[in-house]
Design a protein around this motif. Structure first.
Motif, PDB file in Angstrom:
ATOM      1  N   ALA A  15       3.504   2.345  -2.688  1.00  0.00           N
ATOM      2  CA  ALA A  15       2.263   1.562  -2.692  1.00  0.00           C
ATOM      3  C   ALA A  15       2.061   0.865  -1.356  1.00  0.00           C
ATOM      4  N   GLY A  16       0.818   0.446  -1.146  1.00  0.00           N
ATOM      5  CA  GLY A  16       0.507  -0.320   0.058  1.00  0.00           C
ATOM      6  C   GLY A  16       0.416   0.550   1.300  1.00  0.00           C
ATOM      7  N   PRO A  17       0.228  -0.085   2.443  1.00  0.00           N
ATOM      8  CA  PRO A  17       0.168   0.645   3.712  1.00  0.00           C
ATOM      9  C   PRO A  17       1.570   0.775   4.304  1.00  0.00           C
ATOM     10  N   THR A  18       1.702   1.496   5.399  1.00  0.00           N
ATOM     11  CA  THR A  18       2.902   1.300   6.230  1.00  0.00           C
ATOM     12  C   THR A  18       2.439   0.656   7.535  1.00  0.00           C
ATOM     13  N   SER A  33      -4.606  -2.288   0.057  1.00  0.00           N
ATOM     14  CA  SER A  33      -4.216  -3.598  -0.471  1.00  0.00           C
ATOM     15  C   SER A  33      -2.932  -3.511  -1.291  1.00  0.00           C
ATOM     16  N   GLY A  34      -2.621  -2.300  -1.788  1.00  0.00           N
ATOM     17  CA  GLY A  34      -1.489  -2.141  -2.708  1.00  0.00           C
ATOM     18  C   GLY A  34      -1.879  -2.304  -4.169  1.00  0.00           C
ATOM     19  N   LYS A  35      -3.135  -2.696  -4.429  1.00  0.00           N
ATOM     20  CA  LYS A  35      -3.526  -3.020  -5.818  1.00  0.00           C
ATOM     21  C   LYS A  35      -3.398  -1.829  -6.764  1.00  0.00           C
ATOM     22  N   MET A  36      -3.736  -0.630  -6.279  1.00  0.00           N
ATOM     23  CA  MET A  36      -3.658   0.540  -7.168  1.00  0.00           C
ATOM     24  C   MET A  36      -2.203   0.837  -7.513  1.00  0.00           C
ATOM     25  N   GLY A  37      -1.312   0.753  -6.516  1.00  0.00           N
ATOM     26  CA  GLY A  37       0.111   0.996  -6.775  1.00  0.00           C
ATOM     27  C   GLY A  37       0.690  -0.029  -7.737  1.00  0.00           C
ATOM     28  N   VAL A  54       8.237   1.192  -4.330  1.00  0.00           N
ATOM     29  CA  VAL A  54       8.582   1.084  -2.908  1.00  0.00           C
ATOM     30  C   VAL A  54       7.284   0.743  -2.183  1.00  0.00           C
ATOM     31  N   ALA A  55       7.228  -0.447  -1.588  1.00  0.00           N
ATOM     32  CA  ALA A  55       5.939  -0.916  -1.084  1.00  0.00           C
ATOM     33  C   ALA A  55       5.989  -1.319   0.377  1.00  0.00           C
ATOM     34  N   ALA A  95       0.879   5.144  -1.836  1.00  0.00           N
ATOM     35  CA  ALA A  95       0.872   4.455  -0.546  1.00  0.00           C
ATOM     36  C   ALA A  95      -0.074   5.133   0.433  1.00  0.00           C
ATOM     37  N   ALA A  96      -0.668   4.329   1.299  1.00  0.00           N
ATOM     38  CA  ALA A  96      -1.447   4.857   2.425  1.00  0.00           C
ATOM     39  C   ALA A  96      -0.507   4.878   3.625  1.00  0.00           C
ATOM     40  N   VAL A  97       0.174   5.995   3.772  1.00  0.00           N
ATOM     41  CA  VAL A  97       1.200   6.110   4.807  1.00  0.00           C
ATOM     42  C   VAL A  97       0.514   6.411   6.143  1.00  0.00           C
TER      43      VAL A  97
END
Ligand code: C5P
Length: 220
Positions: A15-18, A33-37, A54-55, A95-97
């Motif tokens: 989840a979230g960005p890197t 934002s991580g909200k979906m994860g 893993v965020a 996650a948006a890697v």
């Protein structure tokens, strides 16, 4: 009330960005934002799964009821995913890697020199965590996400095949960022199901319902 149809199952979620550092203060990142994860982690937990999240860096509070590990870069995320993978039944890559990272991260802060031309930033390609997991002989059931800006159905279907995953959730890119709701299409080998706009927890519950229905019964 949610059925406990994921009891005894292990679900791993990114989840979230890197964040990919360039120097001590600068870096590259993706919008997420991580909200979906977080919502997916909660929905999997509600169904009785053992959940590992893993965020990347987000502003969200620690999630309730699930194991959680924070990472910064794509390579750290890949390492944490690989460490958590044994015994996992479902891998959801929300996650948006960042696709690229600065090739050489500077330890200090790059100084701005007046009159000098701007620095050139060289990039290296990050590993595709989802494609790597999906390609393993012992791959869990893999679910990918795709934010597309146009031709959602066609692009998302192409991405599903390219990544080699049984299920891909497509949404229309920037409209979803940071919001509490989202609208998606769920694509698998049998075709496409539209999931109308609803809040992210409701959507996550719907997605976990669809995943649970597709898992093999044999848990050996
Ligand atoms: O190729 P694209 O970034 O659009 O693919 C999105 C999907 O692949 C998401 O599920 C995302 O979590 C995953 N992904 C990944 N590692 C990358 C890039 C994307 O796991 N380096």
């Amino acid at each position: 009330f949610q059925p406990k149809d994921l009891a005894g199952r292990k679900v791993l979620i990114t989840a979230g960005p890197t964040f990919e550092p360039w120097d001590a203060v600068r870096g590259l990142t993706n919008r997420s934002s991580g909200k979906m994860g977080w919502a997916l982690a909660r929905a999997a937990w509600e169904r009785g799964a053992e959940v590992q999240l893993v965020a990347g860096p987000t502003a969200l509070d620690e999630p309730y009821g699930v194991r959680w590990v924070g990472v910064e870069t794509a390579r750290q995320m890949r390492e944490a995913v690989q460490a958590a993978l044994p015994g996992v039944d479902v891998f959801i890559a929300a996650a948006a890697v960042a696709d690229w990272r600065p090739a050489a991260a500077q330890p200090g802060k790059l100084k701005k020199q007046s009159g000098e031309p701007p620095p050139v930033l060289y990039l290296d390609t990050n590993p595709d965590i989802l494609a790597e997991v999906a390609a393993r002989a012992d791959a869990p059931y893999c679910v990918g996400f795709a934010a597309e800006t146009d031709n959602l159905a066609a692009n998302a279907q192409a991405k599903r095949l390219r990544k080699g995953v049984p299920m891909l959730i497509g949404n229309i890119g920037p409209q979803a960022f940071g919001r509490d709701d989202n609208a998606c299409v769920l694509i698998d080998a049998n075709g496409m199901t539209e999931l109308p706009r609803m809040d992210k927890l409701a959507l996550a519950r719907r997605i976990l319902h669809e995943i649970a229905a597709r898992l093999p019964n044999d848990q050996s």
